[in-house]
Structures are given as C-alpha cells and as structure tokens.
Design a protein around this motif. Structure first.
Motif, PDB file in Angstrom:
ATOM      1  N   VAL A   1       0.724  -1.097  -0.014  1.00 51.90           N
ATOM      2  CA  VAL A   1      -0.058   0.030  -0.069  1.00 51.90           C
ATOM      3  C   VAL A   1       1.005   1.156  -0.098  1.00 51.90           C
ATOM      4  CG1 VAL A   1      -1.780   1.381   1.382  1.00 51.90           C
ATOM      5  CG2 VAL A   1      -1.828  -1.091   1.291  1.00 51.90           C
ATOM      6  N   LEU A   2       0.712   1.927  -1.037  1.00 53.17           N
ATOM      7  CA  LEU A   2       1.581   3.216  -1.049  1.00 53.17           C
ATOM      8  C   LEU A   2       0.912   4.491  -0.659  1.00 53.17           C
ATOM      9  CD1 LEU A   2       2.880   3.044  -4.928  1.00 53.17           C
ATOM     10  CD2 LEU A   2       3.677   1.956  -2.467  1.00 53.17           C
ATOM     11  N   PHE A   3      -0.596   4.461  -0.567  1.00 48.83           N
ATOM     12  CA  PHE A   3      -1.383   5.592  -0.135  1.00 48.83           C
ATOM     13  C   PHE A   3      -2.790   5.117   0.585  1.00 48.83           C
ATOM     14  CE2 PHE A   3      -4.653   9.214  -0.446  1.00 48.83           C
ATOM     15  CZ  PHE A   3      -3.788  10.013   0.107  1.00 48.83           C
ATOM     16  N   SER A   4      -3.163   5.431   1.750  1.00 54.15           N
ATOM     17  CA  SER A   4      -4.372   5.149   2.093  1.00 54.15           C
ATOM     18  C   SER A   4      -4.841   6.287   3.330  1.00 54.15           C
ATOM     19  CB  SER A   4      -4.545   3.768   2.665  1.00 54.15           C
ATOM     20  OG  SER A   4      -5.564   3.309   2.938  1.00 54.15           O
ATOM     21  N   GLY A   5      -6.006   6.747   3.015  1.00 49.92           N
ATOM     22  CA  GLY A   5      -6.521   7.507   4.092  1.00 49.92           C
ATOM     23  C   GLY A   5      -8.067   7.177   3.983  1.00 49.92           C
ATOM     24  N   PRO A   6      -8.864   7.097   5.111  1.00 50.57           N
ATOM     25  CA  PRO A   6     -10.442   6.810   5.314  1.00 50.57           C
ATOM     26  C   PRO A   6     -11.156   7.554   4.187  1.00 50.57           C
ATOM     27  CG  PRO A   6      -9.557   6.717   7.431  1.00 50.57           C
ATOM     28  CD  PRO A   6      -8.430   7.221   6.554  1.00 50.57           C
ATOM     29  N   ARG A   7     -11.645   7.133   3.082  1.00 47.18           N
ATOM     30  CA  ARG A   7     -12.614   7.553   2.133  1.00 47.18           C
ATOM     31  C   ARG A   7     -11.758   8.659   1.426  1.00 47.18           C
ATOM     32  NH1 ARG A   7     -15.610   3.388   2.496  1.00 47.18           N
ATOM     33  NH2 ARG A   7     -15.601   3.003   4.824  1.00 47.18           N
ATOM     34  N   GLN A   8     -10.530   8.843   1.551  1.00 48.24           N
ATOM     35  CA  GLN A   8      -9.738   9.770   0.746  1.00 48.24           C
ATOM     36  C   GLN A   8      -9.116   9.008  -0.289  1.00 48.24           C
ATOM     37  OE1 GLN A   8      -9.616  12.990   2.262  1.00 48.24           O
ATOM     38  NE2 GLN A   8     -11.209  12.273   3.201  1.00 48.24           N
ATOM     39  N   ALA A   9      -9.547   9.321  -1.604  1.00 44.93           N
ATOM     40  CA  ALA A   9      -9.027   8.818  -2.695  1.00 44.93           C
ATOM     41  C   ALA A   9      -7.846   9.430  -3.547  1.00 44.93           C
ATOM     42  CB  ALA A   9      -9.972   8.251  -3.799  1.00 44.93           C
ATOM     43  N   PHE A  10      -6.734   9.121  -3.924  1.00 41.43           N
ATOM     44  CA  PHE A  10      -5.785   9.307  -4.815  1.00 41.43           C
ATOM     45  C   PHE A  10      -6.109   9.004  -6.074  1.00 41.43           C
ATOM     46  CE2 PHE A  10      -1.546   9.146  -6.843  1.00 41.43           C
ATOM     47  CZ  PHE A  10      -0.748  10.379  -6.347  1.00 41.43           C
ATOM     48  N   GLU A  11      -6.625   9.833  -7.248  1.00 41.15           N
ATOM     49  CA  GLU A  11      -7.196   9.544  -8.289  1.00 41.15           C
ATOM     50  C   GLU A  11      -6.802  10.346  -9.385  1.00 41.15           C
ATOM     51  OE1 GLU A  11      -8.537   7.157 -10.151  1.00 41.15           O
ATOM     52  OE2 GLU A  11      -9.395   5.600  -8.742  1.00 41.15           O
TER      53      GLU A  11
END
Length: 548
Positions: free
Chosen positions: A424-434
């Motif tokens: 996993v490179l990026f993860s935040g609750p309900r926070q998308a990197f799109e």
C-alpha cells in the motif's frame, strides 16, 4: 524515513478534517453555456515563460435536455475547455463537441441516445410498429466523447469508451468528424487512456470477439504520423490478445499498464453481462449501468504480454496471476526492474462497482448525505503489485519477489497460480488518490519517484496531492470551497530532476467573484505559482492534456 512518515500523518490529519458543509461542490454538476469567443483571464502571479501552448480539458457540460435530466456523472454532454498561454497572458474558451448524441438531443429537445446511466426513451411521435423494427437494427451506441482528448498523428480526438472517437480542431474547438474504430480493427470499444510513445505511436486496449466467438481483449497499435500524410488510423492493427475469464462477460476496462517491453492488463471482477446488454436493451429499455455485475468469486486476474517479439507483434505470457477483488480505473505507472514488473495502480477494495456511487443525485446531496453514502462504498487505496517474470513451479509457497524496496509479494500455489499481495503506497479513510499523473515524458514505463493526483474526499474533488512512491511522503494543495481537477504535469525545459515542472489544473470556486480559474502549481513543493481567473462558472472536467 520516520520524519517523512510523521509528515505524511500530519498532512493526512489536516486532510481528514476538511469539510464542505456549504455544499459548493453542487455547482460543478450544473449546466453551462458554450462561449462564442475566447475571454481574457485575470492573471495573478507570473505565468512561466515556457508555457506557450494550450491546456485542453474535457467533461460534461449539459446535464439536462429540456425537461429530461441526465442521471449519471458520465452522461452529461461533452464540453471541451481550453486555456491558451501567450506572452504571459491567458485566455479561456469552451465549446460543446457536436456529436450525434448532442446535436440530436438539442434538435429534438430530449435524450435521444442512451448514455451510461440514462435511458433514451423512443420518440413518442413514432408508432409501436416503427419502434419495434428500430429495436432490431442493433444498439445505438453513444458517441458522447466527454472523457479525454489525445493526439493521433497530427490530429486530435475527443474520446469516451465506445468505438466512436471525434476529431476536433484544437485551435477553434470545432468538431471535424466522427470516426468508428470498428471499421479498422476488431474492437468493440477502446479506453480513453492510451499510451503514447515518443514517436507518436498510440497503444490502446478494448474488448472484442475472439476465436470461436469467445470474448477477448485486444491491444491495438496506431502508428505515428505517416510520411505520405495518410491517416494513421487506417493502419491500425491488433498486436496481442488477452483471453477473457468468462465467455460472455468481459471485465470493465478503463486503462492498462505499459512498460518498455511489456503490457499489463488487470481483469477485475466488475463485469459487463453482454447477454443482458443485448436483450434488456431492446426489450425493456436499459442503460449501460444496468448491465454491470460483480463476481467476487473470480477475484482479480493479472495478465502480461511481451510488447514486441518481432514484426511489431506482441506475445501473451500464459501465467496465472491472481489477487483479491478490486475496482481499478487508473494505472499510475508500470516499469521493469531486475526481472520483475512493478505496477502502481489506484484501486478500490472489493468487488462492488464504484460507479454505483456516482449518480448525480448522490453527488448533489447535502454534505452529511454525501459522506454517509461514501461510507458504504469500496475503500480507495494506492497499491503496488509486483509480477515476477522468471517463475519456477518448484518454489511453491515461497515469495518470488526479491526487490529490496517493496513489501509486495507473489506466491506460487499448488494449482500453479501465483497469488499477488500488494504494497500500500497511500491510504486514508474515504480519501482517494485518483486521476493520477506522472512526468510521463521522462518516466512513463520507467522507474520513477513522484505521482500527482486529484484528491477525492468522499467522492468530492477538493485537493491536489503529490506522492513520493518510494518514501510514501505526501504534499497537498488545498483551499476552502475550491474544487480542482486532474493535475497535468508539464516539465520545465532542460529539467534534471523528475519533479522539475509545473502542474496545471482547473479549479472551480463557487463562492468567489470569479468562480473559475486555471491554477499553476510548482510540482516540487506544491506551492502556487500563478492563477488565471475568469468570470464564468465551470463544470467538472475529467481528463485532458497540455498541447505545447
């Protein structure tokens, strides 16, 4: 490393507290008129001297026709936006793409061609017999090219995900002609995310009918500009074919990966039921969304193929790579390293189709309701998958990945399949990197450090993020009541560092006097360099390009 990790946590805590109680985001889903001529923008800051071309963006601009609304985010009619740079000044222009879907809708003042989530009812003036025979002429596929724009040879095309692409004049934004790719290659449609090599060669992927009337996925190659000035599309050809896990149910494909020597196609459990598509469409009236289904039991399949084994033809590598079920829309980058293929992708965990949460009614509701709906949706996560090229069956149960910088694993199972677990490179609750972007000119298909993306906060676009994929450090640009779009990276001439350049994005700020502006961000530290404001509202945009 500990310091960068703490920095990431600090930024995440700042992001998570960001709220939108006033609901200004609703304005980005409202209809706007096209412009009759370019309008001058008010520039704050200083436009970098190397920006001398145009920023082109596409998205929906017409969200209803007469009394008939479009229901899904991907249904509004295609509007092309253009910011021109000249001598430190900026102008803004926009026009609707004159597709058949748009022209007929405007002429008849109703939805005439079925869109992604909006069914077009038959003309009430036609009697039941004429409507009956119309059903058996085949499905009328939309040409509403609202997703992206890219070059083919010396021409530019606005595109969606069907078999139709639309040639446009990027100077005047006039619509030139509609092109049916089915006339040139065996394809039912292609993605809006091709890979384009430095010489202008275009690669894309789409599903097709393969041998024995079974489904498959074809990689199509469109050559660069021809010396005899002929249309490169006429010389399109299929270079490699991937098999489909199910005979009558292709996976939804939005993008694919390409390194220097390999293609990577990730087949997700989100399926299009073709039998349902063909029958339900004509008998009871359906839209595209009605024909999607998810099969959790299939999980995710990872396919690879050699790009060129000679004569411009590729070769499918028949290894069975599998992983847990995900939704996947955008590949960030794909590269090779020490006998492995590294694929960085923007995923949504689970098998439920994320597009189920992108109905306009959901996106236009009050902030608390937006958050409540997003809590039920799949969780976004940036992942790194690593695929081994050298496989030995006797290594069952052993992690086949030996790259020192990743925790991603690939394990041989007793049935001969290789199970992939990501890092996993990026993860935040309900926070998308799109809507990710990289320095594609120098690092597309190669080892890299930085990715840039639009940050979605419970599906609402409210920030621009820079991610160091090696250290996982993040930087953020964000302002209250401001809704940006995909950031496009433009490299500084003669740049040495990978992140030496600027990001271009369109920002909608509904509460401001000048409610829309083009923002230029320093890609190194995410600070603002300049903005060009215009006194007209703008709707959401999806993808685009910088044309030098």
């Amino acid at each position: 490393f500990i310091q960068s990790d703490l920095h990431t946590l600090h930024l995440l805590s700042r992001i998570l507290k960001f709220e939108h109680p006033a609901g200004g985001y609703k304005k980005i889903f409202e209809t706007v008129e096209e412009l009759s001529e370019p309008v001058p923008a008010t520039v704050t800051g200083r436009i970098p001297s190397f920006l001398k071309g145009s920023l082109l963006r596409l998205g929906p601009g017409l969200f209803e026709v007469g009394d008939e609304p479009f229901y899904h985010l991907f249904d509004g009619q295609a509007l092309m936006h253009k910011f021109d740079f000249k001598n430190g000044q900026v102008t803004y222009f926009r026009k609707y793409i004159k597709t058949d879907a748009y022209v007929r809708a405007i002429t008849e003042k109703r939805v005439v061609i079925t869109e992604f989530g909006t069914f077009a009812y038959p003309d009430p003036c036609k009697n039941i017999f004429s409507r009956f025979f119309t059903y058996f002429k085949g499905v009328e596929v939309t040409d509403n090219c609202l997703v992206n724009v890219y070059p083919i040879g010396e021409d530019y095309y606005a595109v969606t995900e069907t078999n139709y692409i639309t040639k446009v004049n990027t100077d005047t934004l006039e619509t030139l002609k509609k092109v049916d790719l089915c006339n040139y290659v065996n394809i039912n449609g292609v993605t809006a995310h091709p890979h384009i090599e430095r010489d202008g060669t275009v690669f894309n992927i789409g599903n097709c009918m393969g041998k024995g009337a079974s489904l498959a996925y074809n990689i199509v190659r469109i050559p660069p500009t021809q010396k005899d000035k002929s249309d490169p599309i006429e010389k399109s050809k299929v270079v490699v074919q991937f098999p489909s896990a199910e005979r009558f149910k292709p996976s939804y494909v939005h993008s694919f990966g390409m390194s220097e020597n390999y293609f990577v196609f990730i087949e997700t459990p989100v399926k299009i039921n073709l039998l349902k598509f063909l029958s339900a469409w004509s008998i009871r009236g359906s839209n595209y969304m009605d024909c999607f289904e998810s099969n959790e039991l299939l999980g995710t399949l990872f396919h690879i193929a050699r790009k060129d084994i000679g004569g411009g033809q590729g070769e499918y590598i028949d290894h069975k790579f599998r992983g847990a079920p995900i939704n996947l829309f955008h590949h960030i980058n794909t590269y090779e390293d020490q006998g492995f293929i590294v694929a960085d992708v923007c995923t949504w965990k689970g098998f439920e189709f994320v597009y189920n949460y992108l109905w306009l009614a959901n996106l236009r509701t009050n902030w608390e309701e937006v958050k409540k709906a997003a809590m039920m949706a799949p969780q976004p996560e940036v992942r790194r998958y690593v695929i081994p090229l050298d496989i030995h069956r006797e290594e069952q149960g052993k992690n086949l990945i030996c790259l020192p910088y990743t925790t991603a694993t690939a394990t041989m199972r007793s049935d001969g399949t290789i199970w992939l677990e990501p890092e996993v490179l990026f993860s935040g609750p309900r926070q998308a990197f799109e809507f990710p972007q990289i320095n594609y000119q120098k690092h597309g298909g190669k080892n890299y450090s930085y990715a840039y993306a639009l940050g979605l906060n419970h599906f609402i676009p409210d920030r621009i993020i820079k991610l160091n994929v090696k250290t996982k450090e993040t930087w953020v640009w964000q302002e209250p009541d401001s809704y940006p779009s995909e950031p496009l990276f433009v490299q500084t001439p003669d740049a040495v560092d990978e992140d030496d350049g600027v990001l271009l994005t369109i920002v909608i700020s509904p509460g401001a006097q000048k409610s829309g502006y083009m923002l230029i961000i320093n890609a190194k530290d995410m600070s603002e360099i300049a903005r060009a404001e215009v006194e007209c509202p703008m709707p959401v945009t999806f993808h685009g390009m910088y044309k030098p």
